[in-house]
Design a protein around this motif. Sequence first.
Motif, short mmCIF file in Angstrom:
data_model
loop_
_atom_site.label_atom_id
_atom_site.label_comp_id
_atom_site.label_asym_id
_atom_site.label_seq_id
_atom_site.Cartn_x
_atom_site.Cartn_y
_atom_site.Cartn_z
N PHE A 1 4.85 -9.46 6.62
CA PHE A 1 3.55 -9.89 7.10
C PHE A 1 2.47 -9.46 6.12
O PHE A 1 2.40 -8.29 5.72
CB PHE A 1 3.25 -9.29 8.48
CG PHE A 1 4.10 -9.86 9.59
CD1 PHE A 1 3.83 -11.13 10.08
CD2 PHE A 1 5.15 -9.14 10.12
CE1 PHE A 1 4.61 -11.66 11.10
CE2 PHE A 1 5.93 -9.67 11.14
CZ PHE A 1 5.66 -10.93 11.64
N GLY A 2 1.63 -10.41 5.74
CA GLY A 2 0.51 -10.11 4.86
C GLY A 2 0.95 -9.49 3.55
O GLY A 2 1.84 -10.00 2.86
N THR A 3 0.37 -8.37 3.20
CA THR A 3 0.69 -7.68 1.95
C THR A 3 1.81 -6.67 2.12
O THR A 3 2.10 -5.92 1.18
CB THR A 3 -0.57 -6.97 1.41
OG1 THR A 3 -1.11 -6.12 2.42
CG2 THR A 3 -1.63 -7.99 1.00
N GLY A 4 2.43 -6.62 3.29
CA GLY A 4 3.56 -5.71 3.49
C GLY A 4 3.17 -4.27 3.72
O GLY A 4 4.00 -3.37 3.56
N HIS A 5 1.91 -4.01 4.14
CA HIS A 5 1.50 -2.63 4.41
C HIS A 5 2.24 -2.04 5.61
O HIS A 5 2.46 -0.83 5.67
CB HIS A 5 -0.01 -2.56 4.66
CG HIS A 5 -0.83 -2.62 3.42
ND1 HIS A 5 -0.63 -1.77 2.35
CD2 HIS A 5 -1.85 -3.42 3.05
CE1 HIS A 5 -1.50 -2.04 1.40
NE2 HIS A 5 -2.25 -3.05 1.80
N LEU A 6 2.62 -2.89 6.57
CA LEU A 6 3.28 -2.41 7.78
C LEU A 6 4.73 -2.87 7.88
O LEU A 6 5.59 -2.10 8.26
CB LEU A 6 2.51 -2.89 9.02
CG LEU A 6 1.12 -2.27 9.21
CD1 LEU A 6 0.41 -2.94 10.36
CD2 LEU A 6 1.21 -0.78 9.44
#
Length: 452
Positions: free
Chosen positions: A160-165
């Motif tokens: 998801f998104g930039t993979g921060h989570l």
Amino acid sequence: MMILVPLLLLANKAEAQCQKPRPILQPLRYEEDWSLLSDRDCKEEPIDNIKYVPLGRENWYLSVGGEIRYRYENYEAPGFGVGPETPSGYILQRYLLHTDWHFGHHFRVFAQFQSGLENGRNGGPRPTDEDVADLHQGFLDITDSSQNWRLRVGRQEIEFGTGHLIGASEGLNIRRAFDGFRFTFKHGRWTCNSTLTHPVLVRPYTFDISDHTQTEWGAGFTRVREHGGWSGYYFGLNRKQAFFNGKTGQDISETFGSRLWKQGTVFDYNTDVIFQTGTFGAGHILAGAVSSNDGLTLHNLRFQPRFAVRFDYASGDSDHNSQNLNTFSPLFPNPQYSSISALLGPSNLTDVGPLIRITLNAKTAISPEMPFYWRSSIHDGIYNFNGMQIRPGNLSTARFVGYQPGVTLERAFSPHLSTTGGYFYFFTGRFLHETPPDKGVGYFYATVTFRF
């Protein structure tokens, strides 16, 4: 032989009159759509014969793809002097092979096999280095005729998104996967997702299984705008046992966040704001994080430099003796939070620093950076990207952890063949000096990747 295969696949392109754009090889390989190769005029390379294999009925076809990656790594004083050192470095190998079966507009089966090997590292392979042979992905997609909704069941990569989570962990030798369900609905510029999964537990010499000690569920939306977008998300995670700042207990966290991004002609931004609550053992969770990468690109200058500032904040625990927890949990992040060296993770950490990207030509770019790191709370220690505490927080009141200048060089020889390499050196600060060992860490890597 390993050299001859890529050379054969990269043979001169055949003459073609295709009017459709050719698909791009994606980090998540299931996102590729090679159906345009049903038109013979769109076939440009010899390998296109396996990218689209008709199965005898309309809209029934098979697509085959894969990856071969070799990575050399050399850490000087890994773990700031704790880990085993390998003066000559070591080699990581990763092999991926997938088959993508399309049965009309409603059904699809995707299977990907992964083999990861490690050679030459003192102390042997780390948990993310080796998985001799396994089914990395295997899922069934059920969709409607217009592709507005999709139910995915089985083993799958999720990012998801930039993979921060939640990310697929491309930086590791063994990519991450999840077992479970994912539902996606699209309407106009809106895309909605929901998930219910267990992370896959990697077992190097036997079949990987679901990790039933961890359960993830979530939902979110994304609205795409011109050159950007906005998203909101919620993730729940139940870990039967977790460890933060000397505390142990069942971790049931609920994470709420929003991301806003845009890639303008000159200015670009990418910002995540995250809030975390829930329960930890007998106490409560109250934590949060902010991440941003904002820059400007001067297209009119030679080499089109991009100048940016990166800022990250992840909360830390405020009281070692309290049952409550304020340490931000990164869930299942990509490992490159503290640069490609992956020394530090997004718990109790604040970092800020400049980044520059210089495009030497259409295929080559160089990117220097120099982030500085502090503890967000002096009552908590520092963690690695897996969420494991690597230094306790009660032996020092210092905040400054250190700084890490580095540079990466990327070269794409073709859509199939690319290389990247870099060097980083972490200069330790007062906090590490007061919690020895405090050796500076040098990190060099070089990667060659071939995809088809």
